[in-house]
Design an enzyme around this catalytic site. Structure first.
Site, PDB file in Angstrom:
ATOM      1  N   SER A   1       0.845  -1.192   0.000  1.00 44.95           N
ATOM      2  CA  SER A   1       0.000   0.000   0.000  1.00 44.95           C
ATOM      3  C   SER A   1       0.889   1.255   0.000  1.00 44.95           C
ATOM      4  O   SER A   1       1.766   1.388  -0.849  1.00 44.95           O
ATOM      5  CB  SER A   1      -0.959  -0.043   1.192  1.00 44.95           C
ATOM      6  OG  SER A   1      -2.006   0.880   1.045  1.00 44.95           O
TER       7      SER A   1
ATOM      8  N   GLU B   1      -9.463  -5.630  -3.936  1.00 44.46           N
ATOM      9  CA  GLU B   1      -8.864  -4.631  -3.046  1.00 44.46           C
ATOM     10  C   GLU B   1      -9.929  -3.767  -2.366  1.00 44.46           C
ATOM     11  O   GLU B   1      -9.863  -3.477  -1.172  1.00 44.46           O
ATOM     12  CB  GLU B   1      -7.910  -3.723  -3.842  1.00 44.46           C
ATOM     13  CG  GLU B   1      -6.791  -4.426  -4.589  1.00 44.46           C
ATOM     14  CD  GLU B   1      -5.525  -4.608  -3.760  1.00 44.46           C
ATOM     15  OE1 GLU B   1      -5.545  -4.318  -2.551  1.00 44.46           O
ATOM     16  OE2 GLU B   1      -4.516  -5.049  -4.347  1.00 44.46           O
TER      17      GLU B   1
ATOM     18  N   HIS C   1      -7.838  -5.745   0.009  1.00 41.10           N
ATOM     19  CA  HIS C   1      -6.589  -5.057   0.317  1.00 41.10           C
ATOM     20  C   HIS C   1      -6.053  -5.548   1.665  1.00 41.10           C
ATOM     21  O   HIS C   1      -6.797  -5.649   2.636  1.00 41.10           O
ATOM     22  CB  HIS C   1      -6.862  -3.558   0.368  1.00 41.10           C
ATOM     23  CG  HIS C   1      -5.659  -2.682   0.356  1.00 41.10           C
ATOM     24  ND1 HIS C   1      -4.811  -2.587  -0.721  1.00 41.10           N
ATOM     25  CD2 HIS C   1      -5.156  -1.827   1.302  1.00 41.10           C
ATOM     26  CE1 HIS C   1      -3.852  -1.718  -0.467  1.00 41.10           C
ATOM     27  NE2 HIS C   1      -4.036  -1.250   0.762  1.00 41.10           N
TER      28      HIS C   1
END
Length: 473
Positions: A186, A303, A393
């Site tokens: 990320s 995600e 995610h």
């Protein structure tokens, strides 16, 4: 706690612990505390010390607020008080000698996270012959404000200083400074990309792993929108002096109020890397296409499902999809292709898949297509049953770190997550760190992608017809 073990650094000696053949050193300063006269300044050198400095506890965490509900039930946070936040942690095999090194940079949207999370424990990597380093850096307003009279990208400057520290000092832990791999997820992956984009830090890196990360730096005028909005809320000028009038916790609280209820698709501005002649002259997505550094990169199928609850997705209407299409300048033909790729998707799920591709998968795929250097692509597809997250995610992190039972990741994967997949993914990452190949074909071989699921397989990248129709941002 284990037996005491010491290492002599250039600024002094530290004492960590050794257990089961792994040495651990926590809370080691790589730069001075960024407060007082150092606030909103580039990282400053650490003062040397005499005697032996304990390194058995994580250092203080950067100022931040916990994740809001309902995400707080999925992603934990650790807050350790104190100002000496620019520290790192080292796990090393006791017999390490010229061992490969991996430097982990945590995520958290540039405003949350810490290397002190139990899920980022480096034992699993050290057990595989790797010297593992995790890094803290300035977050939020302290690290990524765009102020008229202060340097930009202070958080990036922090991780650059940490990388330089690793290159200078890691041999004392048995690591090879010529075999450093950067790894991040990320926002941490964005920082990895930014370090590769810089001429001063790229030569220190021999390989990189980027997981689910935006790759584009924004013009300062765009990256500074969050700072300008916070300045208005705080009733101070967007200058170093103006922000320094406010305590760090006041800046955190103002940001918490500002971002309440926002999402990656909302209009509330967030923190970004800023294009800057001094700290980041070119956007990483441009530079990474040109360099020779081997790269392992990928995304998760769903995600968006970390950011949106099933209830929120169910409330999205066809009208909302149309409005988003027009606002994002997505052609109708692309929407049709997404409907063909996801025929059972609700409008909210369709919009989520488009958001996933716009933010993460399409930029990573375009980068991989443009690169000549070895580039290994993956897609994480295992579906978590928790809150119908599926392959959301951050769900892959417990597998990469071989830590499915860790408190940090159990909340994302539950009790039945497949250990064989954790074994497979962790060993692929270890192989890349050791040998620069994770065990499947590079992307250049017909857009080859490794799908990580109950039965992993390498295939030609799927759902490209829809993704390739998306506009470049």
């Amino acid at each position: 706690m284990g037996e005491e073990t010491t290492v002599a650094l250039s600024v002094g000696t530290i004492a960590g612990s050794e257990t089961d053949g792994i040495r651990r050193f926590l809370g080691v300063p790589y730069a001075a505390a960024p407060f007082g006269e150092n606030r909103f300044r580039p990282p400053q050198p650490v003062a040397s010390w005499s005697g032996i400095r304990p390194a058995v506890a994580f250092g203080p965490t950067a100022p931040q607020s916990p994740y809001p509900a309902p995400m707080s039930s999925l992603l934990g946070s650790v807050q350790i008080p104190g100002e000496d936040i620019l520290t790192l942690n080292v796990w090393a095999p006791a017999d390490a000698e010229a061992a490969p090194v991996v430097v982990w940079i945590h995520g958290g949207a540039f405003e949350r996270g810490t290397a002190a999370l139990s899920g980022y424990d480096g034992t699993s990597f050290a057990a595989d012959g790797i010297v593992y380093v995790s890094v803290n850096y300035r977050l939020g307003s302290e690290g990524f404000s765009v102020l008229k009279d202060a340097p930009l990208n202070l958080g990036l400057r922090d991780v650059a200083a940490a990388l330089q520290w690793v290159h200078a000092e890691i041999a004392a832990f048995g690591g090879d400074p010529g075999r450093i791999t950067l790894m991040g997820e990320s926002a941490g992956g964005s920082l990895v990309a930014a370090l590769l984009a810089r001429d001063d830090t790229r030569p220190l890196v021999s390989g990189a792993i980027i997981q689910s990360a935006p790759l584009e730096a924004k013009p300062a005028s765009v990256a500074g929108k969050v700072t300008g909005a916070l300045a208005k809320r705080l009733k101070v000028p967007a200058t170093r002096e103006g922000f320094a009038r406010r305590r760090p916790d006041e800046l955190v609280e103002a940001r918490r109020q500002q971002s309440a209820g926002s999402s990656p698709l909302g209009r509330t501005p967030g923190f970004h890397l800023a294009l800057d002649p001094d700290s980041l002259p070119r956007s990483p997505h441009e530079v990474l296409a040109e360099i020779a550094t081997p790269l392992l990169i990928g995304t998760n199928t769903d995600e968006y499902r970390l950011w949106f609850s099933p209830q929120a997705l169910a409330r999205v209407s066809e009208l909302r999809v149309l409005i988003a299409r027009l606002a994002l300048r997505i052609r109708h033909r692309a929407i049709s292709a997404y409907r063909a790729a996801w025929p059972a998707a609700l409008p909210g799920e369709l919009l989520g898949q488009i958001a996933t591709d716009l933010l993460l998968r399409a930029p990573a795929s375009r980068l991989a297509q443009r690169r000549q250097a070895p580039t290994y692509f993956y897609e994480f597809i295992w579906e978590s049953p928790i809150r119908d997250l599926r392959a959301a995610h951050a769900v892959e992190l417990g597998f990469v770190f071989d830590g499915l039972r860790s408190g940090s990741w159990h909340s994302l994967v539950g009790d039945e997550a497949p250990q064989h997949l954790a074994d497979e993914m962790h060993q692929a990452w270890v192989a890349f760190i050791h040998e620069r190949t994770p065990g499947w074909l590079p992307y250049q071989h017909g857009r080859a992608v490794r799908l990580f699921g109950m039965r992993s397989v390498t295939i030609t990248q799927r759902r490209t017809a829809a993704m390739d129709l998306l506009p470049e941002r």
